[in-house]
Design a protein around this motif. Structure first.
Motif, PDB file in Angstrom:
ATOM      1  N   TYR A 293      29.560 -58.235 130.913  1.00 59.55           N
ATOM      2  CA  TYR A 293      29.985 -58.446 132.295  1.00 59.55           C
ATOM      3  C   TYR A 293      30.297 -57.130 133.005  1.00 59.55           C
ATOM      4  CZ  TYR A 293      29.976 -63.485 131.779  1.00 59.55           C
ATOM      5  OH  TYR A 293      29.575 -64.795 131.596  1.00 59.55           O
ATOM      6  N   GLY A 294      29.796 -56.039 132.447  1.00 61.36           N
ATOM      7  CA  GLY A 294      29.845 -54.772 133.158  1.00 61.36           C
ATOM      8  C   GLY A 294      31.083 -53.924 132.922  1.00 61.36           C
ATOM      9  N   GLU A 295      31.081 -52.770 133.593  1.00 61.26           N
ATOM     10  CA  GLU A 295      32.180 -51.820 133.465  1.00 61.26           C
ATOM     11  C   GLU A 295      33.446 -52.338 134.142  1.00 61.26           C
ATOM     12  OE1 GLU A 295      30.912 -48.086 134.996  1.00 61.26           O
ATOM     13  OE2 GLU A 295      29.528 -47.687 133.347  1.00 61.26           O
ATOM     14  N   ILE A 296      34.559 -51.850 133.671  1.00 58.46           N
ATOM     15  CA  ILE A 296      35.858 -52.276 134.189  1.00 58.46           C
ATOM     16  C   ILE A 296      36.462 -51.157 135.017  1.00 58.46           C
ATOM     17  CG2 ILE A 296      38.198 -52.997 133.546  1.00 58.46           C
ATOM     18  CD1 ILE A 296      37.005 -53.978 130.885  1.00 58.46           C
ATOM     19  N   ASP A 297      36.959 -51.496 136.198  1.00 60.63           N
ATOM     20  CA  ASP A 297      37.725 -50.545 137.005  1.00 60.63           C
ATOM     21  C   ASP A 297      39.163 -50.576 136.491  1.00 60.63           C
ATOM     22  OD1 ASP A 297      39.106 -49.082 138.890  1.00 60.63           O
ATOM     23  OD2 ASP A 297      37.897 -49.798 140.561  1.00 60.63           O
TER      24      ASP A 297
ATOM     25  N   ILE B 139      36.559 -60.091 126.393  1.00 58.63           N
ATOM     26  CA  ILE B 139      36.899 -59.105 125.373  1.00 58.63           C
ATOM     27  C   ILE B 139      36.544 -57.748 125.967  1.00 58.63           C
ATOM     28  CG2 ILE B 139      36.455 -58.254 123.040  1.00 58.63           C
ATOM     29  CD1 ILE B 139      35.583 -61.130 122.319  1.00 58.63           C
ATOM     30  N   LYS B 140      37.465 -56.812 125.870  1.00 61.78           N
ATOM     31  CA  LYS B 140      37.230 -55.486 126.437  1.00 61.78           C
ATOM     32  C   LYS B 140      36.860 -54.512 125.328  1.00 61.78           C
ATOM     33  CE  LYS B 140      40.755 -53.244 128.269  1.00 61.78           C
ATOM     34  NZ  LYS B 140      41.745 -52.672 129.211  1.00 61.78           N
ATOM     35  N   LEU B 141      35.780 -53.746 125.554  1.00 66.15           N
ATOM     36  CA  LEU B 141      35.368 -52.693 124.633  1.00 66.15           C
ATOM     37  C   LEU B 141      35.805 -51.357 125.219  1.00 66.15           C
ATOM     38  CD1 LEU B 141      33.799 -51.616 122.159  1.00 66.15           C
ATOM     39  CD2 LEU B 141      31.740 -51.627 123.586  1.00 66.15           C
ATOM     40  N   GLU B 142      36.734 -50.694 124.528  1.00 63.22           N
ATOM     41  CA  GLU B 142      37.246 -49.403 124.977  1.00 63.22           C
ATOM     42  C   GLU B 142      36.812 -48.316 124.000  1.00 63.22           C
ATOM     43  OE1 GLU B 142      41.495 -51.041 126.822  1.00 63.22           O
ATOM     44  OE2 GLU B 142      41.465 -49.889 124.954  1.00 63.22           O
ATOM     45  N   GLN B 143      36.673 -47.106 124.510  1.00 65.59           N
ATOM     46  CA  GLN B 143      36.376 -45.961 123.661  1.00 65.59           C
ATOM     47  C   GLN B 143      37.454 -44.911 123.857  1.00 65.59           C
ATOM     48  OE1 GLN B 143      32.843 -43.320 124.416  1.00 65.59           O
ATOM     49  NE2 GLN B 143      32.204 -44.102 122.419  1.00 65.59           N
ATOM     50  N   HIS B 144      38.165 -44.587 122.782  1.00 69.11           N
ATOM     51  CA  HIS B 144      39.285 -43.649 122.879  1.00 69.11           C
ATOM     52  C   HIS B 144      38.972 -42.285 122.282  1.00 69.11           C
ATOM     53  CE1 HIS B 144      41.978 -46.684 124.464  1.00 69.11           C
ATOM     54  NE2 HIS B 144      41.584 -47.503 123.518  1.00 69.11           N
ATOM     55  N   LYS B 145      37.825 -42.175 121.596  1.00 66.76           N
ATOM     56  CA  LYS B 145      37.416 -40.860 121.095  1.00 66.76           C
ATOM     57  C   LYS B 145      35.899 -40.796 121.085  1.00 66.76           C
ATOM     58  CE  LYS B 145      37.814 -37.550 117.315  1.00 66.76           C
ATOM     59  NZ  LYS B 145      38.416 -37.235 115.994  1.00 66.76           N
ATOM     60  N   ALA B 146      35.350 -39.712 121.617  1.00 63.39           N
ATOM     61  CA  ALA B 146      33.912 -39.459 121.596  1.00 63.39           C
ATOM     62  C   ALA B 146      33.732 -37.966 121.389  1.00 63.39           C
ATOM     63  CB  ALA B 146      33.260 -39.923 122.894  1.00 63.39           C
ATOM     64  N   ARG B 147      33.470 -37.573 120.166  1.00 68.86           N
ATOM     65  CA  ARG B 147      33.488 -36.152 119.826  1.00 68.86           C
ATOM     66  C   ARG B 147      32.347 -35.369 120.468  1.00 68.86           C
ATOM     67  NH1 ARG B 147      34.941 -34.980 113.808  1.00 68.86           N
ATOM     68  NH2 ARG B 147      37.038 -34.785 114.671  1.00 68.86           N
TER      69      ARG B 147
ATOM     70  N   GLU C 277      30.777 -37.572 126.598  1.00 67.45           N
ATOM     71  CA  GLU C 277      31.855 -38.038 127.459  1.00 67.45           C
ATOM     72  C   GLU C 277      32.230 -39.477 127.068  1.00 67.45           C
ATOM     73  OE1 GLU C 277      33.660 -36.628 129.999  1.00 67.45           O
ATOM     74  OE2 GLU C 277      32.755 -34.755 129.317  1.00 67.45           O
ATOM     75  N   PRO C 278      33.522 -39.799 126.977  1.00 63.96           N
ATOM     76  CA  PRO C 278      33.909 -41.182 126.667  1.00 63.96           C
ATOM     77  C   PRO C 278      33.338 -42.149 127.700  1.00 63.96           C
ATOM     78  CG  PRO C 278      35.803 -39.721 126.506  1.00 63.96           C
ATOM     79  CD  PRO C 278      34.691 -38.919 127.119  1.00 63.96           C
ATOM     80  N   MET C 279      32.794 -43.246 127.232  1.00 66.53           N
ATOM     81  CA  MET C 279      32.203 -44.221 128.147  1.00 66.53           C
ATOM     82  C   MET C 279      33.306 -44.993 128.864  1.00 66.53           C
ATOM     83  SD  MET C 279      31.056 -47.433 125.799  1.00 66.53           S
ATOM     84  CE  MET C 279      32.332 -48.564 125.198  1.00 66.53           C
ATOM     85  N   LYS C 280      32.971 -45.567 130.000  1.00 67.95           N
ATOM     86  CA  LYS C 280      33.902 -46.445 130.690  1.00 67.95           C
ATOM     87  C   LYS C 280      34.001 -47.762 129.938  1.00 67.95           C
ATOM     88  CE  LYS C 280      33.328 -44.574 135.352  1.00 67.95           C
ATOM     89  NZ  LYS C 280      32.955 -44.881 136.759  1.00 67.95           N
ATOM     90  N   SER C 281      35.168 -48.359 129.966  1.00 67.68           N
ATOM     91  CA  SER C 281      35.359 -49.638 129.278  1.00 67.68           C
ATOM     92  C   SER C 281      34.472 -50.710 129.904  1.00 67.68           C
ATOM     93  CB  SER C 281      36.824 -50.070 129.361  1.00 67.68           C
ATOM     94  OG  SER C 281      37.660 -49.129 128.725  1.00 67.68           O
ATOM     95  N   ILE C 282      33.980 -51.599 129.052  1.00 75.87           N
ATOM     96  CA  ILE C 282      33.193 -52.725 129.544  1.00 75.87           C
ATOM     97  C   ILE C 282      33.831 -54.019 129.063  1.00 75.87           C
ATOM     98  CG2 ILE C 282      31.056 -51.383 129.558  1.00 75.87           C
ATOM     99  CD1 ILE C 282      30.215 -52.992 127.070  1.00 75.87           C
ATOM    100  N   GLN C 283      33.497 -55.109 129.716  1.00 78.69           N
ATOM    101  CA  GLN C 283      33.998 -56.411 129.303  1.00 78.69           C
ATOM    102  C   GLN C 283      32.816 -57.316 128.961  1.00 78.69           C
ATOM    103  OE1 GLN C 283      36.393 -57.729 132.574  1.00 78.69           O
ATOM    104  NE2 GLN C 283      34.741 -57.642 134.062  1.00 78.69           N
ATOM    105  N   PHE C 284      33.012 -58.121 127.928  1.00 76.53           N
ATOM    106  CA  PHE C 284      31.963 -59.045 127.523  1.00 76.53           C
ATOM    107  C   PHE C 284      32.595 -60.332 127.006  1.00 76.53           C
ATOM    108  CE2 PHE C 284      33.015 -56.682 123.686  1.00 76.53           C
ATOM    109  CZ  PHE C 284      32.991 -57.640 122.686  1.00 76.53           C
ATOM    110  N   ARG C 285      31.755 -61.328 126.831  1.00 75.18           N
ATOM    111  CA  ARG C 285      32.198 -62.603 126.273  1.00 75.18           C
ATOM    112  C   ARG C 285      31.293 -63.004 125.118  1.00 75.18           C
ATOM    113  NH1 ARG C 285      32.860 -66.363 131.694  1.00 75.18           N
ATOM    114  NH2 ARG C 285      34.921 -65.628 132.376  1.00 75.18           N
ATOM    115  N   ILE C 286      31.848 -63.735 124.173  1.00 75.43           N
ATOM    116  CA  ILE C 286      31.034 -64.413 123.170  1.00 75.43           C
ATOM    117  C   ILE C 286      30.806 -65.817 123.700  1.00 75.43           C
ATOM    118  CG2 ILE C 286      30.889 -65.217 120.784  1.00 75.43           C
ATOM    119  CD1 ILE C 286      32.736 -62.934 119.989  1.00 75.43           C
TER     120      ILE C 286
END
Length: 362
Positions: free
Chosen positions: A264-268, A230-238, A241-250
């Protein structure tokens, strides 16, 4: 009764018209002000005294994500082994799951049997509407009484009588949540994505409803469910700085059988985009009857990658002979196979079918 309502409306309108606006602030006065630093309830993703919205497709794990987050804040521990939290109580406005499902998720899935350091309070299936003034006062009184560090609302669409695609109504709705956040707390809204077009790139606008929703909140998160992660993305950070997307699992912890979130860390992102283009460009060209120009390919895949990334991917695919470049560089067109190769392949397929039916001729 109707007459008294009309009189009250007229009175409010008159008061608004008579209200004096403050004078503008000069740059001297503005620069003389001192503001406290921006603080977070959950580092980088939940800002204090602000409104955050998290959205995703069905079954993307939004409620589980929020539950793990709630327990991390309630216990004052890191969330996803990455984000520091400011500990405090939680108020959860639930109009989606109900007590039974929440009980099952917390006790049977998360295997939580001990009370967290700070209490989590659930208000379940009360038909709460943020657009109802009495309900708004009820929520404000709860915030005053419980002093939650975080108010979680599941879900945004169920607690509003407003039309989601109406910008004016959504500005009013989000404004009410901003009023709650201003009571020395933070608000996390769980929302749904709209149906996406084929090939559409995930963005803040993928959320269901008017763009006024995104415009009037402080932080926006997306959960994108993939094949393995599952990828966690951030598209707005008022305010950061917007964080880099990370991936995780349940995942399920072997020793306890409890559900856990494993980071599982940041995504390139650039590598993912390039890998996607390397796979999808040849597949698309395979479906076409005629070669196409680089401009046509770029137009088709612009929601996936940038012009430069598409150009570099085409060069790579030609080099490894995944696709054919026909003509000179300036006027080149691209195809999965040349016509001679395609015709030869079709004739070969036809010959094989004849052979299968009649056998090899003597």
């Amino acid at each position: 009764m109707e007459e008294s309502i009309r009189q009250r409306i007229d009175q409010i309108k008159q008061e608004e018209e008579e209200q004096q606006l403050p004078p503008p602030l000069s740059i001297i006065d503005l620069l003389a002000k001192e503001f406290p630093p921006v603080t977070f309830i959950t580092q980088d993703i939940i800002v204090k005294n602000g409104v955050t919205i998290i959205s995703g497709d069905p079954a993307a794990g939004k409620t589980f994500f929020a539950l793990f987050l709630a327990f991390a804040v309630a216990n004052g521990v890191e969330f996803l082994d990455r984000f520091e939290t400011t500990e405090g109580p939680i108020l959860w406005i639930d109009e989606e799951s109900g007590e039974r499902r929440l009980y099952d998720r917390i006790k049977n899935n998360l295997k939580i049997t001990t009370v967290p350091k700070h209490l989590i309070h659930f208000a379940c299936l009360n038909k709460f509407k943020i657009t109802n003034n009495k309900h708004l006062e009820w929520l404000k009184n709860l915030v005053i009484t419980l002093k939650p560090a975080l108010v979680i609302v599941d879900s945004f669409g169920t607690v509003s009588d407003g039309i989601e695609n109406d910008a004016k109504e959504m500005t009013e709705v989000t404004g009410r949540f901003r009023d709650i956040a201003g009571m020395d707390t933070s608000v996390l809204l769980i929302h749904h994505n709209r149906k996406q077009f084929a090939g559409e790139k995930i963005s803040g606008q993928t959320m269901r409803g008017s763009s006024a929703i995104l415009a009037n909140i402080d932080y926006q998160l997306q959960l994108v469910k993939g094949k393995d992660y599952i990828k966690l993305e951030q598209h707005k950070a008022r305010d950061s700085e917007p964080m880099k997307s990370i991936q995780f699992r349940i995942e399920t912890e072997e020793s306890t059988g409890a559900m856990i979130l494993k980071n599982y860390g940041e995504i390139d992102e650039s590598k993912i985009v390039t890998a996607t283009l390397k796979e999808e460009i040849p597949e698309w060209l395979e479906t076409l009857e005629e070669p196409v120009s680089r401009e046509e390919i770029t137009q088709h895949f612009l929601t996936t990658g940038s012009k430069d990334t598409i150009r570099k991917t085409l060069s790579f695919l030609v080099k490894v002979k995944e696709i054919k470049m026909i003509g000179s560089a300036g006027k080149a067109k691209y195809a999965r196979k040349t016509y001679n190769e395609q015709m030869a392949a079709e004739l070969n397929d036809a010959a094989e079918k004849v052979k299968a039916i009649f056998g090899t001729p003597k």
